[in-house]
Design a protein around this motif. Structure first.
Motif, short mmCIF file in Angstrom:
data_model
loop_
_atom_site.label_atom_id
_atom_site.label_comp_id
_atom_site.label_asym_id
_atom_site.label_seq_id
_atom_site.Cartn_x
_atom_site.Cartn_y
_atom_site.Cartn_z
N HIS A 18 -8.04 -3.64 11.68
CA HIS A 18 -6.72 -4.03 12.16
C HIS A 18 -5.76 -3.98 10.98
CE1 HIS A 18 -4.15 -6.82 14.90
NE2 HIS A 18 -3.37 -6.25 13.99
N VAL A 19 -4.98 -2.91 10.89
CA VAL A 19 -4.02 -2.80 9.79
C VAL A 19 -2.66 -2.34 10.30
CG1 VAL A 19 -5.85 -2.26 8.14
CG2 VAL A 19 -4.58 -0.40 9.19
N HIS A 20 -1.63 -2.76 9.59
CA HIS A 20 -0.26 -2.29 9.82
C HIS A 20 0.17 -1.52 8.59
CE1 HIS A 20 0.44 -4.72 13.48
NE2 HIS A 20 -0.35 -5.59 12.88
N LEU A 21 0.41 -0.23 8.76
CA LEU A 21 0.75 0.63 7.63
C LEU A 21 2.21 1.06 7.66
CD1 LEU A 21 -2.50 2.79 7.53
CD2 LEU A 21 -1.96 0.73 6.23
N ARG A 22 2.94 0.66 8.71
CA ARG A 22 4.38 0.92 8.80
C ARG A 22 4.69 2.41 8.71
NH1 ARG A 22 4.26 -3.93 10.99
NH2 ARG A 22 4.57 -5.68 9.57
N ASP A 23 5.92 2.73 8.29
CA ASP A 23 6.37 4.11 8.19
C ASP A 23 7.38 4.21 7.06
OD1 ASP A 23 6.41 6.79 8.88
OD2 ASP A 23 6.91 6.46 10.98
N GLY A 24 7.78 5.41 6.72
CA GLY A 24 8.80 5.61 5.71
C GLY A 24 8.38 5.09 4.34
N VAL A 42 -9.75 2.52 8.32
CA VAL A 42 -8.77 1.57 8.85
C VAL A 42 -8.45 1.88 10.30
CG1 VAL A 42 -7.69 0.90 6.66
CG2 VAL A 42 -6.87 2.93 7.86
N TYR A 43 -8.31 0.83 11.08
CA TYR A 43 -7.92 0.94 12.49
C TYR A 43 -6.43 0.62 12.55
CZ TYR A 43 -8.66 0.40 17.57
OH TYR A 43 -8.65 0.54 18.93
N VAL A 44 -5.62 1.63 12.85
CA VAL A 44 -4.18 1.59 12.60
C VAL A 44 -3.42 1.14 13.84
CG1 VAL A 44 -2.19 2.92 11.82
CG2 VAL A 44 -4.48 3.47 10.95
N MET A 45 -2.56 0.13 13.67
CA MET A 45 -1.76 -0.39 14.77
C MET A 45 -0.59 0.53 15.11
SD MET A 45 -3.28 -3.12 15.84
CE MET A 45 -4.81 -2.22 15.52
N ALA A 250 -0.02 -7.19 7.21
CA ALA A 250 1.28 -6.84 7.81
C ALA A 250 2.38 -6.99 6.77
CB ALA A 250 1.55 -7.72 9.01
N PRO A 251 2.71 -5.90 6.08
CA PRO A 251 3.72 -5.99 5.02
C PRO A 251 5.13 -6.07 5.57
CG PRO A 251 3.00 -3.73 5.30
CD PRO A 251 2.14 -4.55 6.21
N HIS A 252 5.93 -6.89 4.91
CA HIS A 252 7.37 -6.99 5.19
C HIS A 252 8.12 -7.02 3.88
CE1 HIS A 252 7.15 -7.87 9.52
NE2 HIS A 252 6.09 -8.60 9.25
N PRO A 253 9.33 -6.44 3.84
CA PRO A 253 10.15 -6.56 2.64
C PRO A 253 10.36 -8.03 2.29
CG PRO A 253 11.13 -5.02 4.20
CD PRO A 253 10.01 -5.71 4.92
N VAL A 254 10.37 -8.32 0.99
CA VAL A 254 10.50 -9.71 0.57
C VAL A 254 11.75 -10.36 1.16
CG1 VAL A 254 11.68 -9.06 -1.58
CG2 VAL A 254 10.45 -11.24 -1.42
N SER A 255 12.80 -9.59 1.36
CA SER A 255 14.04 -10.15 1.91
C SER A 255 13.86 -10.66 3.33
CB SER A 255 15.16 -9.09 1.89
OG SER A 255 14.77 -7.94 2.62
N VAL A 268 1.33 -11.39 7.10
CA VAL A 268 0.76 -11.68 5.79
C VAL A 268 0.17 -10.39 5.23
CG1 VAL A 268 -1.04 -12.96 4.57
CG2 VAL A 268 0.30 -14.10 6.35
N PHE A 269 0.49 -10.08 3.99
CA PHE A 269 0.08 -8.82 3.37
C PHE A 269 -1.16 -9.04 2.52
CE2 PHE A 269 0.92 -5.55 -0.10
CZ PHE A 269 0.39 -4.50 0.63
N THR A 270 -2.31 -8.51 2.97
CA THR A 270 -3.57 -8.69 2.26
C THR A 270 -4.24 -7.38 1.85
OG1 THR A 270 -4.72 -8.79 4.40
CG2 THR A 270 -4.10 -10.89 3.39
N GLN A 271 -3.69 -6.24 2.23
CA GLN A 271 -4.36 -4.95 2.07
C GLN A 271 -4.92 -4.68 0.67
OE1 GLN A 271 -4.00 -2.74 5.25
NE2 GLN A 271 -6.03 -2.74 4.36
#
Length: 359
Positions: A18-24, A42-45, A250-255, A268-271
């Motif tokens: 279960h991973v979130h790899l986003r885009d761009g 990785v199993y991609v969301m 699940a990465p998010h910009p710090v802002s 929460v970003f643990t990758q």
């Protein structure tokens, strides 16, 4: 010290289901951290914007991921959406798509196109049952104050839906993702062998007190009570395959994690440290008397960190790659920086952790 015996232990490469790899630019920042975490599968969301609702879109996304790191085995999914039909399922299966992810509408990041009712999708689930595709459930109900449902009991209130789907489609492979409660553990255990659950690394650490004043520990579903954390830890070390690792990194910009005028992003970003964090969590749990050191064996680590999930999904790791654990040999960075000015704060920033070396 707990688990000191595993210093220098060789294991198969981990698999994160279960991973979130986003885009761009975020994708370009995150994908290189997969192998840092000791993971090669990785199993991609599929909850991009717009969500991935066709095999063509999922495979195009996979191609973008492979441009960054072709050494990773990316297992692709579709987003359960009204445009998904039995014909779409049949075609997606033929093109190598592994599963379909269901998000209740509005409960988490990029879930506005999610499910309001499961009954309209019964023909889709029948097609998935026939073809062997997996249904991945974000197991929460939307908050509803008229029914006294909030983020603290949203998972427990969803569990009757899990049981109903399993009863109607007993041969359908179902994963209850990122379990956070003792109720969820009991519900999955009460179902047949076609139902399993994933457990994140961060939920092995967190309780409600941790995310209440730290946005970088805030995720959906939220961490619950100490007794729930204890149930997750026990399930992780004793389930023999009913539960396995799905980090939900699940990465998010710090802002977007700092809140302010808008809502705090959930994730929460643990990758970069996912394998190490599981070892850290088990060590801490042993010190607290929540699990027994003798329950954390080499066989358990091989299973929870990838073997159980590979078996459930029918995925073989033909690379022969392995990792070596080094106790206390690493430190989690304060910030992961990438292209376009991307900045992401990792879970347990600044803390010492197990080192992972590829062999």
């Amino acid at each position: 010290m707990p688990l000191e015996k595993f210093d220098g232990l060789e294991l198969p490469a981990s698999a994160d289901f279960h991973v979130h790899l986003r885009d761009g630019d975020m994708m370009k920042t995150v994908v290189p951290t997969i192998r840092q975490g000791g993971v090669n599968t990785v199993y991609v969301m599929p909850n991009l914007v717009p969500p991935l609702t066709s095999a063509h879109e999922a495979l195009a996304y996979k191609a973008r991921l492979r441009e960054i790191d072709p050494s990773i085995n990316y297992l692709m999914t579709l987003y359960l959406h009204e445009s998904i039909t039995p014909a779409v399922i049949k075609g997606a299966k033929a093109q190598g798509i592994i599963g379909v992810k269901s998000y209740p509408a509005g409960v988490t990041t990029n879930s506005s196109s999610g499910v309001l009712s499961y009954e309209p999708f019964y023909p889709v689930f029948t097609a998935m049952e026939t073809s062997g595709m997996v249904l991945n459930l974000h197991g929460e109900c939307p908050s509803d104050h008229t029914k006294n449902i909030t983020i603290l009991n949203a998972e427990s209130n969803f569990l009757p839906t899990l049981k109903s789907l399993h009863a109607k489609f007993p041969k359908l492979k179902i994963v209850l993702e990122h379990c956070t409660t003792a109720d969820a553990i009991a519900a999955v255990n009460a179902c047949g062998p076609t139902v399993v659950g994933t457990i994140t690394a961060h939920h092995l650490f967190l309780t409600v007190d941790d995310w209440a004043d730290d946005p970088f520990s805030f995720c959906k579903p939220v961490a619950k009570w100490p007794s729930d954390r204890a149930a997750l830890l026990t399930a992780a070390v004793t389930s023999k395959g009913k539960f396995f690792l799905g980090s939900d990194s699940a990465p998010h910009p710090v802002s977007s994690k700092k809140g302010g005028l808008g809502k705090t992003a959930a994730g929460v970003f643990t990758q970069p440290n996912v394998t190490s964090l599981v070892l850290d969590a088990f060590e801490l749990a042993i010190e607290r008397g929540l699990i027994r050191e003798e329950d954390v064996t080499k066989e358990l680590l091989e299973g929870f960190l990838g073997g159980y999930g590979r078996r459930f999904y029918g995925v073989r790791d033909g690379t022969g790659e392995g990792i070596v654990l080094r106790r206390g040999a690493a430190k989690i960075v304060e910030m992961v920086r990438g292209e376009g000015g991307v900045e992401v704060v990792p879970f347990r920033r600044g803390e010492g952790t197990w080192g992972v070396v590829w062999k």
